[in-house]
Scaffold this active site. Structure first.
Site, PDB file in Angstrom:
ATOM      1  N   ASN A 116       0.799  -1.240   0.000  1.00 24.88           N
ATOM      2  CA  ASN A 116       0.000   0.000   0.000  1.00 24.88           C
ATOM      3  C   ASN A 116       0.829   1.286   0.000  1.00 24.88           C
ATOM      4  O   ASN A 116       0.403   2.291  -0.547  1.00 24.88           O
ATOM      5  CB  ASN A 116      -1.034  -0.018   1.139  1.00 24.88           C
ATOM      6  N   GLY A 189       2.372  -5.805   7.238  1.00 26.07           N
ATOM      7  CA  GLY A 189       1.308  -6.423   6.443  1.00 26.07           C
ATOM      8  C   GLY A 189       0.109  -6.752   7.313  1.00 26.07           C
ATOM      9  O   GLY A 189      -0.120  -6.139   8.357  1.00 26.07           O
ATOM     10  N   SER A 190      -0.628  -7.759   6.868  1.00 23.47           N
ATOM     11  CA  SER A 190      -1.900  -8.059   7.520  1.00 23.47           C
ATOM     12  C   SER A 190      -1.718  -8.901   8.789  1.00 23.47           C
ATOM     13  O   SER A 190      -0.676  -9.550   8.982  1.00 23.47           O
ATOM     14  CB  SER A 190      -2.796  -8.821   6.536  1.00 23.47           C
ATOM     15  N   GLU A 211       4.390  -4.960  12.030  1.00 27.95           N
ATOM     16  CA  GLU A 211       3.616  -3.734  11.800  1.00 27.95           C
ATOM     17  C   GLU A 211       2.344  -4.165  11.082  1.00 27.95           C
ATOM     18  O   GLU A 211       2.367  -4.431   9.881  1.00 27.95           O
ATOM     19  CB  GLU A 211       4.428  -2.749  10.936  1.00 27.95           C
ATOM     20  N   CYS A 245      -2.866   1.869   6.372  1.00 26.34           N
ATOM     21  CA  CYS A 245      -3.050   1.092   7.610  1.00 26.34           C
ATOM     22  C   CYS A 245      -3.591   1.943   8.747  1.00 26.34           C
ATOM     23  O   CYS A 245      -4.292   1.442   9.611  1.00 26.34           O
ATOM     24  CB  CYS A 245      -1.740   0.431   8.020  1.00 26.34           C
ATOM     25  N   GLU A 335     -11.064  -5.213   8.717  1.00 22.58           N
ATOM     26  CA  GLU A 335     -10.390  -3.948   8.405  1.00 22.58           C
ATOM     27  C   GLU A 335     -10.821  -3.566   6.989  1.00 22.58           C
ATOM     28  O   GLU A 335     -10.746  -4.390   6.079  1.00 22.58           O
ATOM     29  CB  GLU A 335      -8.873  -4.169   8.457  1.00 22.58           C
TER      30      GLU A 335
HETATM   31  P1  NAD Z   1      -0.169  -9.009   3.327  1.00 16.95           P
HETATM   32  O1  NAD Z   1      -0.022  -9.498   4.725  1.00 16.95           O
HETATM   33  O2  NAD Z   1      -1.091  -9.731   2.438  1.00 16.95           O
HETATM   34  O3  NAD Z   1       1.265  -9.012   2.577  1.00 16.95           O
HETATM   35  C1  NAD Z   1       2.401  -8.405   3.128  1.00 16.95           C
HETATM   36  C2  NAD Z   1       3.640  -9.116   2.625  1.00 16.95           C
HETATM   37  O4  NAD Z   1       3.609 -10.468   3.058  1.00 16.95           O
HETATM   38  C3  NAD Z   1       3.786  -9.142   1.111  1.00 16.95           C
HETATM   39  O5  NAD Z   1       5.147  -8.928   0.778  1.00 16.95           O
HETATM   40  C4  NAD Z   1       3.346 -10.542   0.742  1.00 16.95           C
HETATM   41  O6  NAD Z   1       4.018 -11.058  -0.395  1.00 16.95           O
HETATM   42  C5  NAD Z   1       3.726 -11.354   1.957  1.00 16.95           C
HETATM   43  N1  NAD Z   1       2.808 -12.469   2.183  1.00 16.95           N
HETATM   44  C6  NAD Z   1       1.497 -12.549   1.835  1.00 16.95           C
HETATM   45  N2  NAD Z   1       0.969 -13.728   2.225  1.00 16.95           N
HETATM   46  C7  NAD Z   1       1.972 -14.401   2.832  1.00 16.95           C
HETATM   47  C8  NAD Z   1       2.061 -15.675   3.433  1.00 16.95           C
HETATM   48  N3  NAD Z   1       1.003 -16.499   3.503  1.00 16.95           N
HETATM   49  N4  NAD Z   1       3.242 -16.062   3.957  1.00 16.95           N
HETATM   50  C9  NAD Z   1       4.303 -15.245   3.910  1.00 16.95           C
HETATM   51  N5  NAD Z   1       4.295 -14.020   3.335  1.00 16.95           N
HETATM   52  C10 NAD Z   1       3.152 -13.613   2.804  1.00 16.95           C
HETATM   53  O7  NAD Z   1      -0.529  -7.471   3.450  1.00 16.95           O
HETATM   54  P2  NAD Z   1      -0.819  -6.432   2.284  1.00 16.95           P
HETATM   55  O8  NAD Z   1      -2.120  -6.788   1.627  1.00 16.95           O
HETATM   56  O9  NAD Z   1       0.383  -6.272   1.430  1.00 16.95           O
HETATM   57  O10 NAD Z   1      -0.999  -5.087   3.130  1.00 16.95           O
HETATM   58  C11 NAD Z   1      -2.201  -4.741   3.740  1.00 16.95           C
HETATM   59  C12 NAD Z   1      -2.163  -4.999   5.233  1.00 16.95           C
HETATM   60  O11 NAD Z   1      -0.984  -4.480   5.793  1.00 16.95           O
HETATM   61  C13 NAD Z   1      -3.293  -4.305   5.962  1.00 16.95           C
HETATM   62  O12 NAD Z   1      -3.788  -5.142   6.961  1.00 16.95           O
HETATM   63  C14 NAD Z   1      -2.638  -3.082   6.578  1.00 16.95           C
HETATM   64  O13 NAD Z   1      -3.265  -2.583   7.722  1.00 16.95           O
HETATM   65  C15 NAD Z   1      -1.277  -3.621   6.893  1.00 16.95           C
HETATM   66  N6  NAD Z   1      -0.298  -2.549   6.920  1.00 16.95           N
HETATM   67  C16 NAD Z   1       0.252  -2.211   8.112  1.00 16.95           C
HETATM   68  C17 NAD Z   1       1.149  -1.168   8.170  1.00 16.95           C
HETATM   69  C18 NAD Z   1       1.786  -0.740   9.458  1.00 16.95           C
HETATM   70  O14 NAD Z   1       2.733   0.045   9.410  1.00 16.95           O
HETATM   71  N7  NAD Z   1       1.314  -1.191  10.611  1.00 16.95           N
HETATM   72  C19 NAD Z   1       1.499  -0.492   7.009  1.00 16.95           C
HETATM   73  C20 NAD Z   1       0.926  -0.885   5.816  1.00 16.95           C
HETATM   74  C21 NAD Z   1       0.042  -1.925   5.774  1.00 16.95           C
END
Ligand code: NAD
Length: 459
Positions: A116, A189-190, A211, A245, A335
Site C-alpha cells: 500500500n 502487512g496483515s 507492523e 493502515c 479492516e
Molecule cells: P499481506 O499481509 O497480504 O502481505 C504483506 C507481505 O507479506 C507481502 O510482501 C506478501 O508477499 C507477503 N505475504 C502474503 N501472504 C503471505 C504468506 N502467507 N506467507 C508469507 N508471506 C506472505 O498485506 P498487504 O495486503 O500487502 O498489506 C495490507 C495490510 O498491511 C493491511 O492489513 C494493513 O493494515 C497492513 N499494513 C500495516 C502497516 C503498518 O505500518 N502497521 C502499514 C501498511 C500496511
C-alpha cells in the site's frame, strides 16, 4: 541466495559480512549512495506508483519519495550519535565502575513489505537496518510490480550484493525466505500473515517487529469543529483511496452532531475530488480485482448516503459514506482498507466503550473534540498504537514519535531513534575499576548481612 540454492548459508555468510557492515563510515557511505540513487530515480518511482494503482503524483511525493528522502537525510546526519555507545549512570553497588550501552547489529535482517505504500514501507525499515549495521534481504510486495522492479534497480545500484539485496516474488518467495534462519525479521502487512511470520520466527527464536493493521476508530464528539474535523477526516481516509493502515476505519459520532458532520463530509469530498470523482487525478485506484470485489461486497446499497459508485474495468470505487451499518456485517467485522467510511452514532461514553472494545486493539485512534476531559477519557480508557487529537494520520510524520501497534495491530515500533533501536541489540557493559575491590559480596558471608541490609536501605 548461496551457491546450493538455500538461504541458510546467507545466515552463515552473514557472520563474515558483519565486519563490513560494522564500520560506521561504510554504513554512512552506503546510505549516501542510496540517497543519491533515490533522488536520481525519483520521477521513475512516482511513475511506477502511478502504473501500479494510479497513485496521484502529489501523494507519491508526500508519502513516499519525499518522506523517504527526509528520513534518509536525518539518519545520515545522526548516524554518529546514534551508533556511539551511551554512557549511563553506574550502580553504586558496583563502585567503582562506568556503565555503557553498546548498540550491536543483529546481523542478517529480513524485511517483508506490503503493497500500500510500497516504496516507503520497504525503504524506511531498510535504512534503519543498514544504519544499525545489519545486512538486509528485502522482499517487496508482488502486488506492485512496477514499484518493486524500481526498488530492485535502486538497491542493486546502491549496495553491494553482500550488503543489501532484493528478492522479488509472492507468497512462495516469502515462505521460502521465512523457512531460513535470520537474526531479525521486520514484517509489515496483515494480521493473518503476521501470525505466519511470528510462527516462522519462533523456530529460531528470531526477534520480530510486526507492523500490522486493524479497525482504527475516529471519534467525533459534539464540541468538535465539524468543518475542520470533516476536512481532516476526508484527507486521512481517502488519501491512497483509503488503502492506508492508519486510515480512520469508521466514525463514531455523537448522535447530536451526526447530521452536521455528514453534510460537512459530503462537502469536503466534493471540494477535494470534484463532482465526478472517477475523473479526478487526485484519487487512486484499488490495488487489484480481488480487493475491489472484497470492498464492493462491503457496500450495502440501502445504507449508502454518499458515493457507492464503482467501476470494475479501472478498479475504481468512489469515496463512500455508509450510514449506521450493522456491527455484525462484513464491513464492520473486517479492516476496510479502502474508500468506504461507515458512520455510527453514539449517545454516551458507555457505547463508545462497547463498540471499540468489541474489536482487537487498533493501530490508530483519532478523537475530534474541544474538551480536554473527553480526549483524556479516550486516551486513558483505550489501548491503541498511536493517533491524533483533532486530526488523522499525521502522527506518522513526526519521527520523534515511535510508530507501531499493540496487541493484534502489531509489536515493536520504529521511526527516528526507535528505528535504529529496533535493529540494534543493546549490549549492556559494566566496566569495573581495579583500584578498589569492596569485599562485602564475597563468601564467607558471616556477619555481612546486617551491613548489606543497611546498604540496600540506603541506596
Ligand atoms: P499481506 O499481509 O497480504 O502481505 C504483506 C507481505 O507479506 C507481502 O510482501 C506478501 O508477499 C507477503 N505475504 C502474503 N501472504 C503471505 C504468506 N502467507 N506467507 C508469507 N508471506 C506472505 O498485506 P498487504 O495486503 O500487502 O498489506 C495490507 C495490510 O498491511 C493491511 O492489513 C494493513 O493494515 C497492513 N499494513 C500495516 C502497516 C503498518 O505500518 N502497521 C502499514 C501498511 C500496511
Amino acid at each position: 541466495m548461496c551457491r546450493n540454492g538455500t538461504y541458510i548459508c546467507i545466515y552463515q555468510e552473514t557472520k563474515a559480512m558483519i565486519d563490513f557492515a560494522h564500520t560506521i563510515g561504510q554504513r554512512k557511505k552506503a546510505l549516501e549512495k542510496l540517497l543519491h540513487t533515490i533522488i536520481k530515480y525519483e520521477e521513475e518511482i512516482v511513475k511506477a506508483l502511478y502504473d501500479d494503482f494510479k497513485k496521484p503524483g502529489f501523494e507519491s511525493v508526500i508519502t513516499e519519495t519525499a518522506y523517504v528522502i527526509s528520513d534518509l537525510k536525518e539518519t545520515i546526519s545522526k548516524i554518529h550519535s546514534l551508533t556511539k555507545p551511551k554512557k549511563v549512570r553506574a550502580a553504586l553497588l558496583n563502585f567503582p565502575s562506568s556503565d555503557y550501552i553498546y548498540s550491536e547489529p543483529y546481523g542478517k535482517v529480513l524485511i517483508i513489505a506490503p503493497w500500500n505504500y510500497p516504496f516507503q514501507l520497504a525503504i524506511c525499515p531498510l535504512v534503519a537496518a543498514v544504519s544499525a549495521g545489519n545486512t538486509v534481504v528485502l522482499k517487496p510486495s508482488e502486488l506492485t510490480p512496477h514499484t518493486s522492479a524500481t526498488l530492485s534497480k535502486i538497491i542493486t545500484e546502491s549496495f553491494s550484493k553482500n550488503h543489501v539485496t532484493v528478492e522479488e516474488g509472492g507468497v512462495e518467495k516469502s515462505t521460502e525466505l521465512l523457512s531460513s534462519r535470520w537474526d531479525y525479521i521486520f514484517f509489515t502487512g496483515s494480521v493473518p500473515v503476521g501470525k505466519t511470520v511470528a510462527k516462522a520466527a519462533a523456530e529460531y527464536l528470531t526477534p520480530v517487529t510486526l507492523e500490522l493493521g486493524g479497525k482504527s476508530p475516529c471519534i467525533v464528539e459534539q464540541s468538535a469543529d465539524m468543518a475542520l474535523a470533516a476536512k481532516r477526516i476526508v484527507w486521512g481516509k481517502f488519501i491512497n483511496a483509503g488503502q492506508t493502515c492508519i486510515a480512520p476505519d469508521y466514525i463514531l459520532v455523537h448522535a447530536s452532531a451526526k447530521q452536521l458532520l455528514i453534510e460537512q463530509l459530503k462537502a469536503e469530498i466534493t471540494k477535494a475530488y470534484g463532482t465526478d470523482i472517477s475523473t479526478s487525478p487526485d484519487f487512486a485506484r484499488i490495488i487489484n480485482a480481488k480487493n475491489w470485489e472484497r470492498l464492493v461486497n462491503y457496500i450495502e446499497p440501502g445504507k449508502v448516503i454518499f458515493g457507492g459508485i464503482h467501476h470494475k474495468d479501472n478498479l475504481y470505487i468512489a469515496p463512500t459514506l455508509i450510514d449506521e451499518p450493522d456491527l455484525k456485517s462484513e464491513l464492520m467485522q473486517n479492516e476496510i482498507f479502502g474508500p468506504i467510511l461507515p458512520i455510527i452514532s453514539y449517545q454516551n461514553e458507555q457505547e463508545i466503550h462497547t463498540i471499540i472494545n468489541s474489536y482487537e486493539k487498533p493501530l490508530s485512534l483519532y478523537v475530534f473534540t474541544k474538551s480536554d476531559r473527553f480526549s483524556d477519557f479516550i486516551l486513558e480508557n483505550f489501548s491503541f498504537g498511536g493517533g491524533c487529537i483533532n486530526d488523522t494520520v499525521i502522527h506518522i510524520a513526526n519521527r520523534n514519535l515511535p510508530f507501531g501497534g499493540v496487541g493484534h495491530s502489531g509489536m515493536g515500533a520504529y521511526h527516528g531513534q526507535s528505528s535504529f533501536d529496533t535493529f540494534s541489540h543493546k549490549k549492556a557493559i559494566t566496566k569495573r575499576g581495579t583500584w578498589l575491590d569492596v569485599p562485602l559480596r564475597y563468601a564467607p558471608y558471616k556477619d555481612k548481612l546486617k551491613t548489606l541490609k543497611k546498604i540496600f536501605k540506603w541506596i
